[in-house]
Write an enzyme that holds these catalytic residues in place. Structure first.
Site, PDB file in Angstrom:
ATOM      1  N   LYS A 203     -12.305 -21.554  31.721  1.00  0.00           N
ATOM      2  CA  LYS A 203     -11.719 -20.359  31.088  1.00  0.00           C
ATOM      3  C   LYS A 203     -10.762 -19.724  32.077  1.00  0.00           C
ATOM      4  CE  LYS A 203     -13.638 -15.709  30.514  1.00  0.00           C
ATOM      5  NZ  LYS A 203     -14.818 -14.945  30.057  1.00  0.00           N
TER       6      LYS A 203
ATOM      7  N   LYS B  64      -7.960 -16.512  32.833  1.00  0.00           N
ATOM      8  CA  LYS B  64      -7.585 -15.161  32.445  1.00  0.00           C
ATOM      9  C   LYS B  64      -6.090 -15.158  32.167  1.00  0.00           C
ATOM     10  CE  LYS B  64     -11.525 -12.995  33.089  1.00  0.00           C
ATOM     11  NZ  LYS B  64     -12.187 -12.237  32.024  1.00  0.00           N
TER      12      LYS B  64
ATOM     13  N   LYS C   1     -23.092 -10.374  26.594  1.00  0.00           N
ATOM     14  CA  LYS C   1     -23.523  -9.933  27.920  1.00  0.00           C
ATOM     15  C   LYS C   1     -24.632  -8.927  27.650  1.00  0.00           C
ATOM     16  CE  LYS C   1     -18.894 -10.499  29.807  1.00  0.00           C
ATOM     17  NZ  LYS C   1     -17.612  -9.837  30.137  1.00  0.00           N
TER      18      LYS C   1
ATOM     19  N   ASN D  32      -8.786 -10.053  27.898  1.00  0.00           N
ATOM     20  CA  ASN D  32      -9.350  -8.734  28.210  1.00  0.00           C
ATOM     21  C   ASN D  32      -8.528  -7.588  27.596  1.00  0.00           C
ATOM     22  OD1 ASN D  32     -10.433 -10.335  31.012  1.00  0.00           O
ATOM     23  ND2 ASN D  32     -11.890  -8.990  29.973  1.00  0.00           N
TER      24      ASN D  32
ATOM     25  N   SER E 190     -15.118 -19.128  34.887  1.00  0.00           N
ATOM     26  CA  SER E 190     -14.100 -18.141  34.539  1.00  0.00           C
ATOM     27  C   SER E 190     -13.226 -17.942  35.768  1.00  0.00           C
ATOM     28  CB  SER E 190     -14.781 -16.833  34.132  1.00  0.00           C
ATOM     29  OG  SER E 190     -13.814 -15.824  33.917  1.00  0.00           O
TER      30      SER E 190
ATOM     31  N   GLU F 278     -10.226 -15.342  23.882  1.00  0.00           N
ATOM     32  CA  GLU F 278     -11.215 -14.270  24.058  1.00  0.00           C
ATOM     33  C   GLU F 278     -10.543 -12.897  24.115  1.00  0.00           C
ATOM     34  OE1 GLU F 278     -14.059 -15.237  27.103  1.00  0.00           O
ATOM     35  OE2 GLU F 278     -14.690 -13.157  27.378  1.00  0.00           O
TER      36      GLU F 278
HETATM   37  O1  OSB Z   1     -14.125 -10.567  30.446  1.00  0.00           O
HETATM   38  O2  OSB Z   1     -15.672 -11.952  30.790  1.00  0.00           O
HETATM   39  C1  OSB Z   1     -14.950 -11.036  31.201  1.00  0.00           C
HETATM   40  C2  OSB Z   1     -15.616 -10.461  34.916  1.00  0.00           C
HETATM   41  C3  OSB Z   1     -15.560  -9.090  34.973  1.00  0.00           C
HETATM   42  C4  OSB Z   1     -15.273  -8.376  33.844  1.00  0.00           C
HETATM   43  C5  OSB Z   1     -15.045  -9.034  32.640  1.00  0.00           C
HETATM   44  C6  OSB Z   1     -15.123 -10.413  32.553  1.00  0.00           C
HETATM   45  C7  OSB Z   1     -15.379 -11.134  33.730  1.00  0.00           C
HETATM   46  C8  OSB Z   1     -15.375 -12.589  33.774  1.00  0.00           C
HETATM   47  C9  OSB Z   1     -16.138 -13.240  34.889  1.00  0.00           C
HETATM   48  O3  OSB Z   1     -14.735 -13.291  33.021  1.00  0.00           O
HETATM   49  C10 OSB Z   1     -17.348 -13.948  34.421  1.00  0.00           C
HETATM   50  C11 OSB Z   1     -18.210 -14.327  35.588  1.00  0.00           C
HETATM   51  O4  OSB Z   1     -17.934 -15.373  36.161  1.00  0.00           O
HETATM   52  O5  OSB Z   1     -19.148 -13.566  35.927  1.00  0.00           O
HETATM   53 MG    MG Z   2     -14.221 -11.592  28.607  1.00  0.00          MG
END
Ligand code: OSB
Ligand code: MG
Length: 361
Positions: A154, A156, A255, A183, A129, A206
Site C-alpha cells: 500500500k 500513500k 482499526k 487519507n 503501508s 483507500e
Molecule cells: O491511514 O492507515 C492510515 C498511519 C498513521 C495514520 C493513518 C494511517 C497510517 C498507516 C500506517 O497507513 C499503517 C501502519 O503501518 O501502522
Molecule cells: Mg488509511
C-alpha cells in the site's frame, strides 16, 4: 491501579501521509495492575488531530474527566460500552478503555486475546503501508518488501503525487497486489482525475474523500472501477452500516482504536462480511502494545484481506514491549500468552516517557 504513560519513540524512518509527516510515535498507553497480572492498552491518537478529531490531549481529558465515571476493571467490555454511550463521540478514548477491559478479562480467564475474540486462524496476513518519499526510495522499499514476503503493498498518495508513482510501480513490478491510501486528500471536484487511477488495477483506493463525505464516496464508487476502501469515515458501527447501505464502500479498514474498541470492530466485521464487503485490520504505527491487539484481531476468521500490521522492527529500532512480532511468509502469529501476550520493558519506557501518572489508585 491504573496508570497512563505518554511516550515518544523515534521511528526508524519518517512516515509521510497527505496529512503530515511523523518522525516519532507519540502514544498514550494505559497500564493496569492487579494481583497476579498487568494489563495494557494503547490509544490510536497522536499529538495533533490530523487523522481524526481526537488527539492525545482530548483523549486524556475524556478518559480522566468523563469516562472514569463509568469505568471499572470489573466490567465486561459490553457493559462499559453501554455506560460510556452517555458520552458523545470520542471513540478513540472509549476504545482505549474498552481494549484494556478485553485484556483484563482475557487475563482473568487465562486465555490469549486472539482466542477470546472468537474464531482465530492462528495468524494474520500482512501487508505493508509505505509513507511518501522519493519515487526511487519507494521503489526500493517495495522491492525489499516483496522479497520479505509482504502480501500487499500500500502506498500513500496525494493530489500531485499519484499517477506518476503508481505508473512507476506497475512498470517495475507488474501485477503485484497494490493499493493506494489518500487519507482524505481529494474532493468531489476531483472525480475526473481520480478516474485515471482505474488504469492501475488497484485492489482498492483507500479514503479518497473527507471522512464525513460518505455520500461523496458512494457517488465516486459509481464512477470508478477501482473498489473503494474506507478508513477514517468508519468511526462507528452506524457509519459502517450507512456506508454499506449507501453503496459507498467495497472494503473496510478496521482499526479497533478508531471505532470504540474490539466489540464494535467485531460487529462491523460481521455486518461487512454479511454484505460481501472486504475486511482488514489497519494500523497507526502502534508500539508493541497496540500492535498485539491489532494482530490478535487480524487473526480472526472474519478478516479476509492482508492488513497494515508489519513487525515492530519496521517502525522502531527498539520497542517498549519485551516481546516483538516476526513475519514468516507474509504471516504474523498472535502472541500465545494470556490477553495481548506482551509485557512492557519498563526500563525503556522510562527513557521514552514524556509524562505519566495515576488515573485510579
Ligand atoms: O491511514 O492507515 C492510515 C498511519 C498513521 C495514520 C493513518 C494511517 C497510517 C498507516 C500506517 O497507513 C499503517 C501502519 O503501518 O501502522
Ligand atoms: Mg488509511
Amino acid at each position: 491501579m491504573l496508570l497512563y504513560s505518554r511516550v515518544s519513540i523515534p521511528l526508524v524512518r519518517p512516515f509521510k501521509t497527505s496529512f503530515g509527516t511523523q518522525t516519532t510515535r507519540d502514544a498514550v498507553l494505559l497500564i493496569y495492575r492487579e494481583k497476579g497480572f498487568e494489563a495494557y492498552s494503547e490509544a490510536v491518537t497522536d499529538n495533533e488531530p490530523l487523522y481524526g478529531y481526537e488527539d492525545n490531549h482530548t483523549l486524556l481529558h475524556i478518559i480522566r474527566d468523563e469516562l472514569m465515571d463509568f469505568f471499572s476493571p470489573d466490567l465486561e467490555p459490553e457493559e462499559f460500552n453501554e455506560k460510556a454511550s452517555r458520552i458523545k463521540g470520542h471513540n478513540m478514548a472509549k476504545g482505549t478503555l474498552e481494549m484494556l477491559l478485553w485484556d483484563i478479562n482475557a487475563k482473568r480467564e487465562g486465555k490469549p486475546l486472539s482466542n477470546f475474540l472468537g474464531k482465530s486462524k492462528g495468524y494474520a496476513d500482512v501487508g505493508i503501508s509505505i509513507g511518501m518519499t522519493s519515487l526511487e526510495e519507494e521503489l526500493s522499499i517495495i522491492e525489499k518488501a516483496l522479497k520479505a514476503g509482504y502480501k500487499r503493498i500500500k502506498v500513500k498518495i496525494e493530489k500531485g503525487y499519484d499517477l506518476k508513482l503508481l505508473r512507476a510501480i506497475r512498470d517495475r513490478f507488474g501485477d503485484i497486489p497494490l493499493s493506494a491510501d489518500a487519507n482524505q486528500d481529494y474532493k468531489r471536484e476531483d472525480f475526473v482525475h481520480l478516474k485515471k487511477l482505474d488504469e492501475f488495477g488497484l485492489l482498492y483506493l483507500e479514503q479518497p474523500l473527507p471522512k464525513d463525505d460518505i455520500l461523496g464516496h458512494s457517488l465516486l464508487k459509481k464512477e470508478m472501477k477501482t473498489p473503494i476502501c474506507l478508513d477514517e469515515s468508519i468511526e462507528t458501527v452506524t457509519a459502517a452500516t450507512n456506508a454499506i447501505e449507501m453503496g459507498a464502500v467495497d472494503v473496510i479498514n478496521i482499526k479497533p482504536g478508531r471505532v470504540g474498541g474490539l466489540r464494535n470492530s467485531l460487529e462491523i466485521m460481521e455486518i461487512a462480511r454479511g454484505n460481501g464487503i472486504g475486511v482488514w485490520i489497519g494500523g497507526m504505527l502502534e508500539t508493541g502494545i497496540g500492535r498485539a491487539f491489532n494482530i490478535s484481531l487480524a487473526s480472526n476468521s472474519l478478516v479476509n484481506m492482508p492488513g497494515d500490521t508489519s513487525p515492530n522492527s519496521r517502525y522502531f529500532r527498539k520497542d517498549i514491549t519485551n516481546e516483538t512480532f516476526t513475519m514468516r511468509e507474509g504471516r504474523i502469529e498472535p502472541m500465545k500468552g494470556n490477553g495481548v501476550g506482551v509485557t512492557v520493558d519498563f526500563s525503556y519506557l522510562k527513557d521514552v516517557e514524556i509524562e505519566g501518572g495515576r488515573i485510579i489508585d
